[in-house]
Design a protein around this motif. Structure first.
Motif, PDB file in Angstrom:
ATOM      1  N   VAL A 296     -27.004 -28.559   0.997  1.00  0.00           N
ATOM      2  CA  VAL A 296     -28.137 -27.630   1.081  1.00  0.00           C
ATOM      3  C   VAL A 296     -29.125 -27.908  -0.044  1.00  0.00           C
ATOM      4  O   VAL A 296     -30.354 -27.946   0.160  1.00  0.00           O
ATOM      5  CB  VAL A 296     -27.635 -26.173   1.023  1.00  0.00           C
ATOM      6  N   LEU A 297     -28.590 -28.113  -1.265  1.00  0.00           N
ATOM      7  CA  LEU A 297     -29.462 -28.410  -2.404  1.00  0.00           C
ATOM      8  C   LEU A 297     -30.226 -29.712  -2.186  1.00  0.00           C
ATOM      9  O   LEU A 297     -31.408 -29.827  -2.572  1.00  0.00           O
ATOM     10  CB  LEU A 297     -28.646 -28.480  -3.684  1.00  0.00           C
ATOM     11  N   GLU A 298     -29.543 -30.704  -1.566  1.00  0.00           N
ATOM     12  CA  GLU A 298     -30.203 -31.990  -1.333  1.00  0.00           C
ATOM     13  C   GLU A 298     -31.358 -31.827  -0.350  1.00  0.00           C
ATOM     14  O   GLU A 298     -32.410 -32.472  -0.485  1.00  0.00           O
ATOM     15  CB  GLU A 298     -29.196 -33.016  -0.814  1.00  0.00           C
ATOM     16  N   ASP A 299     -31.164 -30.960   0.652  1.00  0.00           N
ATOM     17  CA  ASP A 299     -32.240 -30.737   1.619  1.00  0.00           C
ATOM     18  C   ASP A 299     -33.439 -30.030   0.968  1.00  0.00           C
ATOM     19  O   ASP A 299     -34.602 -30.231   1.390  1.00  0.00           O
ATOM     20  CB  ASP A 299     -31.725 -29.888   2.777  1.00  0.00           C
ATOM     21  N   GLU A 300     -33.171 -29.246  -0.082  1.00  0.00           N
ATOM     22  CA  GLU A 300     -34.234 -28.478  -0.722  1.00  0.00           C
ATOM     23  C   GLU A 300     -34.729 -29.125  -2.015  1.00  0.00           C
ATOM     24  O   GLU A 300     -35.465 -28.498  -2.770  1.00  0.00           O
ATOM     25  CB  GLU A 300     -33.722 -27.067  -1.043  1.00  0.00           C
ATOM     26  N   ILE A 301     -34.335 -30.376  -2.259  1.00  0.00           N
ATOM     27  CA  ILE A 301     -34.651 -30.980  -3.544  1.00  0.00           C
ATOM     28  C   ILE A 301     -36.153 -31.161  -3.768  1.00  0.00           C
ATOM     29  O   ILE A 301     -36.643 -31.088  -4.896  1.00  0.00           O
ATOM     30  CB  ILE A 301     -33.915 -32.334  -3.691  1.00  0.00           C
ATOM     31  N   ASP A 302     -36.908 -31.346  -2.673  1.00  0.00           N
ATOM     32  CA  ASP A 302     -38.349 -31.550  -2.828  1.00  0.00           C
ATOM     33  C   ASP A 302     -39.058 -30.271  -3.277  1.00  0.00           C
ATOM     34  O   ASP A 302     -40.142 -30.328  -3.887  1.00  0.00           O
ATOM     35  CB  ASP A 302     -38.954 -32.036  -1.515  1.00  0.00           C
ATOM     36  N   SER A 303     -38.450 -29.142  -2.997  1.00  0.00           N
ATOM     37  CA  SER A 303     -39.087 -27.878  -3.341  1.00  0.00           C
ATOM     38  C   SER A 303     -38.594 -27.309  -4.666  1.00  0.00           C
ATOM     39  O   SER A 303     -39.034 -26.232  -5.079  1.00  0.00           O
ATOM     40  CB  SER A 303     -38.844 -26.838  -2.234  1.00  0.00           C
ATOM     41  N   LEU A 304     -37.694 -28.028  -5.316  1.00  0.00           N
ATOM     42  CA  LEU A 304     -37.141 -27.542  -6.572  1.00  0.00           C
ATOM     43  C   LEU A 304     -38.054 -27.897  -7.738  1.00  0.00           C
ATOM     44  O   LEU A 304     -38.911 -28.798  -7.642  1.00  0.00           O
ATOM     45  CB  LEU A 304     -35.749 -28.124  -6.796  1.00  0.00           C
ATOM     46  N   ASP A 305     -37.818 -27.218  -8.841  1.00  0.00           N
ATOM     47  CA  ASP A 305     -38.553 -27.499 -10.072  1.00  0.00           C
ATOM     48  C   ASP A 305     -38.275 -28.940 -10.500  1.00  0.00           C
ATOM     49  O   ASP A 305     -37.128 -29.377 -10.471  1.00  0.00           O
ATOM     50  CB  ASP A 305     -38.099 -26.526 -11.160  1.00  0.00           C
ATOM     51  N   PRO A 306     -39.322 -29.702 -10.873  1.00  0.00           N
ATOM     52  CA  PRO A 306     -39.104 -31.095 -11.294  1.00  0.00           C
ATOM     53  C   PRO A 306     -38.124 -31.238 -12.447  1.00  0.00           C
ATOM     54  O   PRO A 306     -37.488 -32.285 -12.594  1.00  0.00           O
ATOM     55  CB  PRO A 306     -40.510 -31.554 -11.694  1.00  0.00           C
ATOM     56  N   MET A 307     -37.965 -30.209 -13.245  1.00  0.00           N
ATOM     57  CA  MET A 307     -36.997 -30.278 -14.332  1.00  0.00           C
ATOM     58  C   MET A 307     -35.562 -30.131 -13.829  1.00  0.00           C
ATOM     59  O   MET A 307     -34.614 -30.587 -14.459  1.00  0.00           O
ATOM     60  CB  MET A 307     -37.321 -29.167 -15.361  1.00  0.00           C
ATOM     61  N   ILE A 308     -35.394 -29.475 -12.689  1.00  0.00           N
ATOM     62  CA  ILE A 308     -34.053 -29.224 -12.142  1.00  0.00           C
ATOM     63  C   ILE A 308     -33.634 -30.302 -11.156  1.00  0.00           C
ATOM     64  O   ILE A 308     -32.454 -30.592 -10.983  1.00  0.00           O
ATOM     65  CB  ILE A 308     -34.014 -27.837 -11.461  1.00  0.00           C
ATOM     66  N   ALA A 309     -34.598 -30.967 -10.502  1.00  0.00           N
ATOM     67  CA  ALA A 309     -34.296 -31.937  -9.444  1.00  0.00           C
ATOM     68  C   ALA A 309     -33.365 -33.063  -9.905  1.00  0.00           C
ATOM     69  O   ALA A 309     -32.411 -33.412  -9.197  1.00  0.00           O
ATOM     70  CB  ALA A 309     -35.586 -32.521  -8.884  1.00  0.00           C
ATOM     71  N   PRO A 310     -33.543 -33.671 -11.091  1.00  0.00           N
ATOM     72  CA  PRO A 310     -32.607 -34.738 -11.506  1.00  0.00           C
ATOM     73  C   PRO A 310     -31.160 -34.245 -11.640  1.00  0.00           C
ATOM     74  O   PRO A 310     -30.211 -34.950 -11.294  1.00  0.00           O
ATOM     75  CB  PRO A 310     -33.175 -35.198 -12.851  1.00  0.00           C
ATOM     76  N   ALA A 311     -31.034 -33.004 -12.124  1.00  0.00           N
ATOM     77  CA  ALA A 311     -29.680 -32.472 -12.255  1.00  0.00           C
ATOM     78  C   ALA A 311     -29.040 -32.266 -10.895  1.00  0.00           C
ATOM     79  O   ALA A 311     -27.842 -32.534 -10.697  1.00  0.00           O
ATOM     80  CB  ALA A 311     -29.719 -31.155 -13.047  1.00  0.00           C
ATOM     81  N   VAL A 312     -29.837 -31.791  -9.943  1.00  0.00           N
ATOM     82  CA  VAL A 312     -29.310 -31.592  -8.589  1.00  0.00           C
ATOM     83  C   VAL A 312     -28.917 -32.928  -7.972  1.00  0.00           C
ATOM     84  O   VAL A 312     -27.877 -33.058  -7.319  1.00  0.00           O
ATOM     85  CB  VAL A 312     -30.345 -30.857  -7.716  1.00  0.00           C
ATOM     86  N   THR A 313     -29.751 -33.936  -8.179  1.00  0.00           N
ATOM     87  CA  THR A 313     -29.432 -35.278  -7.655  1.00  0.00           C
ATOM     88  C   THR A 313     -28.123 -35.802  -8.252  1.00  0.00           C
ATOM     89  O   THR A 313     -27.281 -36.383  -7.540  1.00  0.00           O
ATOM     90  CB  THR A 313     -30.574 -36.260  -7.971  1.00  0.00           C
ATOM     91  N   LEU A 314     -27.941 -35.590  -9.547  1.00  0.00           N
ATOM     92  CA  LEU A 314     -26.702 -36.029 -10.190  1.00  0.00           C
ATOM     93  C   LEU A 314     -25.490 -35.279  -9.637  1.00  0.00           C
ATOM     94  O   LEU A 314     -24.442 -35.878  -9.382  1.00  0.00           O
ATOM     95  CB  LEU A 314     -26.809 -35.809 -11.704  1.00  0.00           C
ATOM     96  N   VAL A 315     -25.651 -33.968  -9.425  1.00  0.00           N
ATOM     97  CA  VAL A 315     -24.539 -33.179  -8.876  1.00  0.00           C
ATOM     98  C   VAL A 315     -24.185 -33.655  -7.475  1.00  0.00           C
ATOM     99  O   VAL A 315     -23.007 -33.787  -7.123  1.00  0.00           O
ATOM    100  CB  VAL A 315     -24.914 -31.676  -8.870  1.00  0.00           C
ATOM    101  N   VAL A 316     -25.172 -33.976  -6.673  1.00  0.00           N
ATOM    102  CA  VAL A 316     -24.923 -34.444  -5.304  1.00  0.00           C
ATOM    103  C   VAL A 316     -24.159 -35.770  -5.312  1.00  0.00           C
ATOM    104  O   VAL A 316     -23.162 -35.943  -4.605  1.00  0.00           O
ATOM    105  CB  VAL A 316     -26.251 -34.583  -4.538  1.00  0.00           C
ATOM    106  N   SER A 317     -24.616 -36.746  -6.122  1.00  0.00           N
ATOM    107  CA  SER A 317     -23.959 -38.062  -6.144  1.00  0.00           C
ATOM    108  C   SER A 317     -22.544 -37.973  -6.704  1.00  0.00           C
ATOM    109  O   SER A 317     -21.614 -38.597  -6.186  1.00  0.00           O
ATOM    110  CB  SER A 317     -24.795 -39.053  -6.962  1.00  0.00           C
ATOM    111  N   GLU A 318     -22.373 -37.170  -7.755  1.00  0.00           N
ATOM    112  CA  GLU A 318     -21.047 -37.048  -8.343  1.00  0.00           C
ATOM    113  C   GLU A 318     -20.087 -36.305  -7.422  1.00  0.00           C
ATOM    114  O   GLU A 318     -18.884 -36.592  -7.391  1.00  0.00           O
ATOM    115  CB  GLU A 318     -21.132 -36.344  -9.702  1.00  0.00           C
ATOM    116  N   THR A 319     -20.619 -35.341  -6.669  1.00  0.00           N
ATOM    117  CA  THR A 319     -19.775 -34.632  -5.703  1.00  0.00           C
ATOM    118  C   THR A 319     -19.285 -35.586  -4.622  1.00  0.00           C
ATOM    119  O   THR A 319     -18.119 -35.561  -4.224  1.00  0.00           O
ATOM    120  CB  THR A 319     -20.556 -33.466  -5.079  1.00  0.00           C
TER     121      THR A 319
END
Length: 537
Positions: A296-319
């Motif tokens: 869900v976070l990956e689908d919404e990554i474009d709408s997230l704060d640019p400061m939070i997006a890298p962390a979300v990307t890292l969480v997705v890949s590590e998961t």
């Protein structure tokens, strides 16, 4: 029955200890018996012949002195014949030849038996008897008695001769030694029989000794063989207090310690395996929830704060990486526990390779060299895991283009195998899949370890994108099919992984699994279950 035949065959081997013991005992006994028999024979022979010889010569000397010594210097021929007959008529039973000079100067030869004449007397003996020696302090008589053993008509005889001192006839005697020869022959036969009996006795004694010594050794060897087969409860019955008994006790103590140690290690291994399996199973539930959230976070990554997006990307890949690791660990525990099973189906190998590449979007990076219509009865899911790991590993470490070739036994035999030797072609009904890249190849010191679990070629890079289990899982899947994977470097550069599988693995699958149904094991992820592995490349 076969065990008895094996023991008999072992006893008859030229290198067997039993045969060597029997041979050594027999040789020692034979040497001793022959030596003793030879000494006994020659001592008895000398004693028998000396006794018979001395008795005959002494009797002849006395008879010659008593009878021929009383005759005139030139006795008539008739008197010589009578004297010869009288001398032969003794208990010694010898024949006599008397030679005397007649009054007219002629010589008379008188014999007690016409079978023996002066011609039968050896010339050397006649010369010695006729020789007159000067009398002095050492030599007290001009004539002496001489003797010699001869053979006449195939029979042994003792010939003795002397000249009457003071003038008179010369006499010779012929004493048959046939009775002594027969006695010595009987003695030789007796000694020969005794030697043969000693030889047989020594062989039986050696057999008994070998049995006494080797039976515990054979039991020890059999126990060691059973121990090597995994029957750790094997023990020896111990009796006595000799060295062999002590050896058996040592074996029992060693086997007991080994059994205890193996039990401890097995318990630890089982505990570790259960821990990994339980941990992997327990992690699947929270991982499923986390994966859903990360999607869900990956689908919404474009709408997230640019400061939070890298962390979300890292969480997705590590998961995703953690999810792959858990799936691989569960797959490894199945292999270790022996619960991994084959679910066979008829597979078109070219279609299977194409499907594997297409599912992972590798079509532009992989060149496929495979003829359509090459079929094999394999487990499609496990074959997909193997291909995904090999191709993904080649793409990551070697770069594109990666070349995948599929051959059967006949066509693969014509290709040159990197690092192979003449005559090492694939076996009959064998499928050969080669995955080659254009990278720098695999270092020689890394080659023996590329299929080890969690092996890292560089200690400075302990963390990698893959789980470190991909190639080991690929190897396990090849082994469960009855095949293998080898790694090498091509002469023109780049690494080559060669997969060999039987075209029909039906004999390796349980009877109930020889169908086309899929099993319920969860397959590794779309990346082939840890295909991206840093294995020394």
């Amino acid at each position: 029955m076969s065990g008895s035949r094996d023991r008999i065959a072992g006893s008859l081997r030229l290198t067997s200890l039993r045969l060597r013991l029997v041979v050594v005992f027999a040789l020692v006994a034979l040497t001793a018996a022959v030596t003793v028999s030879g000494i006994a024979y020659w001592i008895n022979r000398d004693a028998v012949l000396t006794r018979a010889q001395n008795a005959a010569l002494n009797d002849f000397r006395e008879s010659l002195g008593d009878n021929a010594g009383a005759m005139p210097r030139r006795p008539p021929c008739d008197a010589l014949r009578d004297t010869a007959g009288a001398m032969a008529n003794t208990t010694q039973r010898y024949e006599v030849v008397l030679i005397g000079e007649q009054a007219d100067g002629s010589r008379c030869e008188a014999v007690s038996d016409p079978e023996f004449t002066l011609e039968d007397v050896p010339g050397a003996l006649r010369s010695a008897v006729a020789e007159k020696r000067p009398v002095d302090a050492v030599n007290k008589a001009p004539y002496h008695l001489y003797w010699q053993r001869i053979t006449v008509g195939g029979e042994p005889y003792l010939v003795g001769g002397a000249t009457v001192i003071g003038g008179g006839p010369t006499g010779y005697m012929f004493k048959s030694l046939a009775p002594e020869r027969d006695d010595l022959s009987s003695l030789a036969w007796s000694l020969g029989i005794a030697t043969a009996l000693a030889l047989v006795g020594s062989a039986l004694l050696a057999q008994a000794a070998a049995t006494t010594v080797l039976r515990p050794v054979q039991q020890l060897g059999e126990a060691a063989r059973r121990l090597g087969e995994g029957k750790l409860e094997t023990r020896l019955r111990v009796s006595g207090k000799d060295e062999l008994a002590e050896l058996s006790r040592t074996f029992n103590r060693t086997a007991e310690a080994l059994e205890q140690r193996v039990a401890e290690l097995s318990a630890r291994e089982e505990s570790s395996r259960r821990f990994v399996a339980d941990m992997s199973h327990e992690l699947r539930t929270p991982l499923t929830a986390i994966t859903a959230v990360t999607e869900v976070l990956e689908d919404e990554i474009d709408s997230l704060d640019p400061m939070i997006a890298p962390a979300v990307t890292l969480v997705v890949s590590e998961t995703r990486r953690l999810n792959d690791l858990v799936e691989n660990l569960m797959e490894v525990t199945r292999f270790d526990a022996g619960t991994a099973r084959l679910v066979l189906d008829d597979v078109d190998v070219a279609d299977q390779v194409t499907a594997c590449i297409d599912a992972r979007a590798w079509l532009d990076a992989v060149e496929l060299d495979a003829d359509r219509g090459i079929t094999a009865r394999l487990d499609p899911r496990r074959l997909d895991v193997i291909l995904a790991n090999l191709i993904g590993n080649a793409l990551k470490h070697g770069g594109s283009p990666v070349r995948v070739s599929v051959r059967t036994r006949e066509s693969a035999a014509k290709d040159e195998e990197p690092g192979g030797k003449p005559g090492e072609g694939p076996g009959e009904d064998e499928l050969v899949i080669r995955v080659a890249d254009r990278g720098p190849g695999i270092p020689e010191d890394v080659l023996p370890h590329v299929f080890d679990r969690f092996y890292k070629a560089s200690a400075s890079r302990p963390r990698s994108e893959g789980s470190g289990l991909g190639l080991s899982i690929a190897m396990e899947n090849a082994h469960i099919h009855g095949g293998s994977i080898t790694a090498g470097n091509a002469p023109e550069g780049g690494a080559v992984f060669t997969l060999r599988l039987p075209r029909d693995a039906s004999h390796l699958a349980p009877e109930q699994d020889r169908d086309t149904n899929r099993d319920t094991d969860t397959a590794p992820g779309p990346d082939g279950g840890g295909a991206h592995r840093e294995d020394g490349r």
